[in-house]
Design an enzyme around this catalytic site. Structure first.
Site, PDB file in Angstrom:
ATOM      1  N   GLY A 125      -8.499   4.975   7.065  1.00 56.43           N
ATOM      2  CA  GLY A 125      -9.674   5.206   8.324  1.00 56.43           C
ATOM      3  C   GLY A 125      -8.946   4.119   9.247  1.00 56.43           C
ATOM      4  CB  ALA A 126      -8.206   0.533   9.616  1.00 56.95           C
ATOM      5  CB  SER A 127      -3.319   1.200   8.240  1.00 55.54           C
ATOM      6  OG  SER A 127      -3.467   1.316   6.926  1.00 55.54           O
ATOM      7  CB  THR A 128      -1.467   6.306   8.687  1.00 56.76           C
ATOM      8  OG1 THR A 128      -0.915   7.433   7.957  1.00 56.76           O
ATOM      9  CG2 THR A 128      -0.452   5.913  10.146  1.00 56.76           C
ATOM     10  CD  GLN A 129      -0.598   2.727   4.525  1.00 59.43           C
ATOM     11  OE1 GLN A 129      -1.130   2.007   5.480  1.00 59.43           O
ATOM     12  NE2 GLN A 129      -1.401   3.277   3.702  1.00 59.43           N
ATOM     13  CD  GLU A 144      -2.848   0.765   2.501  1.00 56.44           C
ATOM     14  OE1 GLU A 144      -2.522  -0.254   3.221  1.00 56.44           O
ATOM     15  OE2 GLU A 144      -3.869   1.727   2.678  1.00 56.44           O
TER      16      GLU A 144
HETATM   17  N1  LIG Z   1     -14.492  14.103   3.024  1.00 53.00           N
HETATM   18  C1  LIG Z   1     -13.614  13.136   3.590  1.00 53.00           C
HETATM   19  C2  LIG Z   1     -13.751  11.818   3.351  1.00 53.00           C
HETATM   20  C3  LIG Z   1     -13.252  11.065   4.318  1.00 53.00           C
HETATM   21  N2  LIG Z   1     -12.952  11.548   5.600  1.00 53.00           N
HETATM   22  C4  LIG Z   1     -12.376  10.577   6.659  1.00 53.00           C
HETATM   23  O1  LIG Z   1     -11.111  10.300   6.075  1.00 53.00           O
HETATM   24  C5  LIG Z   1     -10.721   8.891   6.502  1.00 53.00           C
HETATM   25  C6  LIG Z   1     -10.918   7.902   5.754  1.00 53.00           C
HETATM   26  O2  LIG Z   1     -10.205   7.843   4.620  1.00 53.00           O
HETATM   27  P1  LIG Z   1      -9.675   6.983   3.537  1.00 53.00           P
HETATM   28  O3  LIG Z   1      -8.461   7.465   2.930  1.00 53.00           O
HETATM   29  O4  LIG Z   1     -10.895   7.060   2.627  1.00 53.00           O
HETATM   30  O5  LIG Z   1      -9.525   5.557   4.146  1.00 53.00           O
HETATM   31  P2  LIG Z   1      -9.928   4.081   3.733  1.00 53.00           P
HETATM   32  O6  LIG Z   1      -9.185   3.973   2.507  1.00 53.00           O
HETATM   33  O7  LIG Z   1     -11.356   3.839   3.861  1.00 53.00           O
HETATM   34  O8  LIG Z   1      -9.198   3.214   4.931  1.00 53.00           O
HETATM   35  P3  LIG Z   1      -7.863   2.672   4.897  1.00 53.00           P
HETATM   36  O9  LIG Z   1      -6.816   3.045   3.739  1.00 53.00           O
HETATM   37  O10 LIG Z   1      -7.120   2.649   6.418  1.00 53.00           O
HETATM   38  O11 LIG Z   1      -8.111   0.966   4.686  1.00 53.00           O
HETATM   39  C7  LIG Z   1     -12.291   8.506   7.431  1.00 53.00           C
HETATM   40  O12 LIG Z   1     -11.721   8.765   8.835  1.00 53.00           O
HETATM   41  C8  LIG Z   1     -13.224   9.674   7.140  1.00 53.00           C
HETATM   42  O13 LIG Z   1     -14.086   9.886   8.090  1.00 53.00           O
HETATM   43  C9  LIG Z   1     -13.147  12.828   5.679  1.00 53.00           C
HETATM   44  O14 LIG Z   1     -12.753  13.269   6.998  1.00 53.00           O
HETATM   45  N3  LIG Z   1     -13.473  13.734   4.858  1.00 53.00           N
HETATM   46 CA   LIG Z   2      -7.058   3.877   2.005  1.00 53.02          CA
END
Ligand SMILES: Nc1ccn([C@@H]2O[C@H](COP(=O)(O)OP(=O)(O)OP(=O)(O)O)[C@@H](O)[C@H]2O)c(=O)n1
Ligand SMILES: [Ca+2]
Length: 510
Positions: free
Chosen positions: A219-223, A177
């Site tokens: 939402g669940a991890s950061t890189q 990722e």
């Molecule tokens: N307009 C937006 C869209 C998303 N979020 C926040 O951004 C985070 C999710 O980011 P995203 O990159 O979409 O995460 P995912 O890809 O779903 O999660 P992961 O990569 O960890 O699997 C969430 O906390 C969501 O509440 C936000 O604050 N404002």
């Molecule tokens: Ca993501």
């Protein structure tokens, strides 16, 4: 008889000297025209042949389907892939379907319908489809491997039912990722192909440092991924090695599971509840006047928080915002223990990380959060400017914030004080404090495609980034055609002049 034969001979010779040269010349010119015609036809611009690729980003909080389009002829060049669609799948991330896998087809069908509309029918069978799941599914796999498998099996059978060329649906690793996000932004920023213009091998080192580091917050991890200044330092984590367009890159990447925005908030709430067990939590990371109820079972029924699980005399937690940025930051720093480090340098939790180096592109939730807070401009050059803004923003009453930004989803809006403080704290832990101006918050790059891991993933799986530089042709097409025309004309003129001179001299000789 010999006299008769001699006369016929000289008539034939005369005929040949008079008309033979004309016939030869005519044939020669016709051949030249044919040669030019063939050259031009071969090299003329044919209508471009486009290719397509589909990648699903199955994130922890949501799924997005990206469709990419590129010219088949320019497959090994860079910067030529366009994102033509980012279809947001309605609903939560796929890990939420553990107990209702039967709903997955309905969940994905709308975006697949969009793909069928946008990609010409005769291209469907050769369009690859990939689905990559990230931290939400990594957490589910740790909790219940069978559930994760069932979800992927259902996704696979559904995507297979389409006329596209389905490749696979899998959980990608945190390093993949991070690395694919790094490839995406450097590809789109033109940092990889720029090297083609450099012929000076001594500039290799400087140039490899020219790539941007990648900061991805989900939402669940950061890189965090970047080329360190010193790639010879001994590292307990294997650096990744890439050879792209003829250049070697040594890349550090690390993915922190549970440190995405949503999981970090749960971690914070869980720690707060354990440290001051009470049914009501006065929370400085939410606006004054904001209230939220959280089920204790939901809070601790999670791989990231279960180590804090305890028995509490209440089963619901009432969160009441107090809107104090400094206190919020103090609490968030507790999520990042930095005292313990067995290596030359660490980030937090004792994880090795070389000192940050070079420019950085920060995307996904880094961007959403900072964009909302109006902090993505290059004029925001120091951390102090961000701190000032956050102090003022967090202290605003929830009622006022809610009416000012009535069009923003409440889940996002209620958390921007927390997430802004979280972004700032995480970047401080990475040691960007005096380095703020080197962070560039980005979303769509050069209007081509969004920053994220999906494009890099597809470029890699379709072998679109060659290890070696494509050998440049000695001439560009216009130069080649002009040279062909010029030389053919010169040849023709020389031949015509030659035959006129020859013709005249044989005439005078008579
Ligand atoms: N307009 C937006 C869209 C998303 N979020 C926040 O951004 C985070 C999710 O980011 P995203 O990159 O979409 O995460 P995912 O890809 O779903 O999660 P992961 O990569 O960890 O699997 C969430 O906390 C969501 O509440 C936000 O604050 N404002
Ligand atoms: Ca993501």
């Amino acid at each position: 008889m010999p006299l008769m034969e001699g006369r016929r001979d000289s008539r034939v010779k005369r005929f040949l000297s008079k008309n033979g040269l004309v016939i030869l010349g005519f044939t020669f010119i016709l051949s030249l025209i044919a040669l030019l015609a063939v050259g031009l036809t071969q090299n003329k611009n044919t209508p471009e042949n486009f290719k397509f690729g589909i990648v699903f980003d199955a994130g922890s909080s949501h799924t997005t389907m990206y469709i990419y389009k590129w010219s088949a002829e320019k497959v090994n060049d860079t910067g030529l892939v366009y994102e033509i669609e980012a279809c947001k799948v309605k609903g939560p991330g796929i890990s939420a379907f553990a107990s209702n896998v039967q709903d997955i087809p309905v969940y994905l069908s709308k975006c697949m319908g969009r793909a069928k509309e946008l990609i010409p029918k005769y291209k469907h069978h050769q369009t690859p489809v990939y689905l990559g799941a990230t931290a939400g599914m990594r957490l589910l796999r740790m909790e219940n491997e069978q559930s994760a498998k069932r979800i992927l099996a259902s996704v696979t059978s559904f995507l297979n039912s389409y006329p596209f060329n389905f490749r696979d649906a899998r959980i990608i690793s945190g390093s993949e990722e991070g690395a694919y996000g790094w490839i995406t932004i450097n590809y789109l920023l033109g940092k990889l192909q720029k090297k083609q213009n450099s012929e000076d091998p001594s500039s290799r080192k400087n140039e490899s440092q020219e790539t941007y580091g990648a900061l991805d917050l989900g939402g669940a991890s950061t890189q965090i991924t970047f080329v360190p200044k010193d790639t010879n330092i001994s590292s307990p984590i294997k650096f990744m090695q890439f050879r792209l367009y003829g250049w070697n890159y040594t890349v550090y990447t690390y993915s922190f599971l549970c440190y995405g925005q949503d999981q970090a908030l749960l971690l914070k709430l869980a720690k707060d509840t354990v440290e001051t067990p009470s049914g009501t939590l006065l929370d400085p990371c939410f606006h004054p006047g904001y209230e939220r109820m959280v089920d204790i079972s939901d809070l601790f029924n999670n791989v990231c928080t279960r180590e804090y699980k305890d028995l509490f005399p209440f089963d619901k937690l009432r969160i009441q915002g107090t809107g104090d940025f400094l206190q919020c930051q103090e609490r968030l720093h507790n999520l990042f223990p930095t005292t313990y480090c067995r290596y030359t340098s660490c980030t937090f939790n004792g994880v090795f990380m070389p000192p940050v180096h070079g420019e950085f592109g920060a995307f996904s939730a880094y961007y959403y959060t900072m964009k909302f807070l109006n902090l993505t401009s290059d004029k925001v050059t120091s951390e102090d400017m961000v701190i000032e803004k956050m102090k003022q923003y967090c202290s605003r009453p929830w009622k006022e914030v809610n009416t000012t930004y009535a069009d923003v989803k409440e889940k996002y809006l209620s958390e921007y004080c927390f997430s802004g403080t979280y972004v700032l704290t995480l970047l401080q832990v990475y040691n960007f404090t005096d380095y703020w101006k080197h962070i560039h918050f980005m979303h769509k790059i050069n209007d081509n495609a969004e920053a994220g891991w999906t494009l890099g993933y597809m470029l890699n799986l379709t072998n679109m980034i060659p290890a070696e530089l494509p050998q440049p042709k000695p001439f560009s097409r216009p130069t080649y055609i002009s040279l062909m025309v010029a030389f053919s004309l010169v040849l023709a003129i020389v031949f015509i002049l030659g035959s006129i001179i020859f013709h005249k001299s044989s005439y005078f000789q008579k």
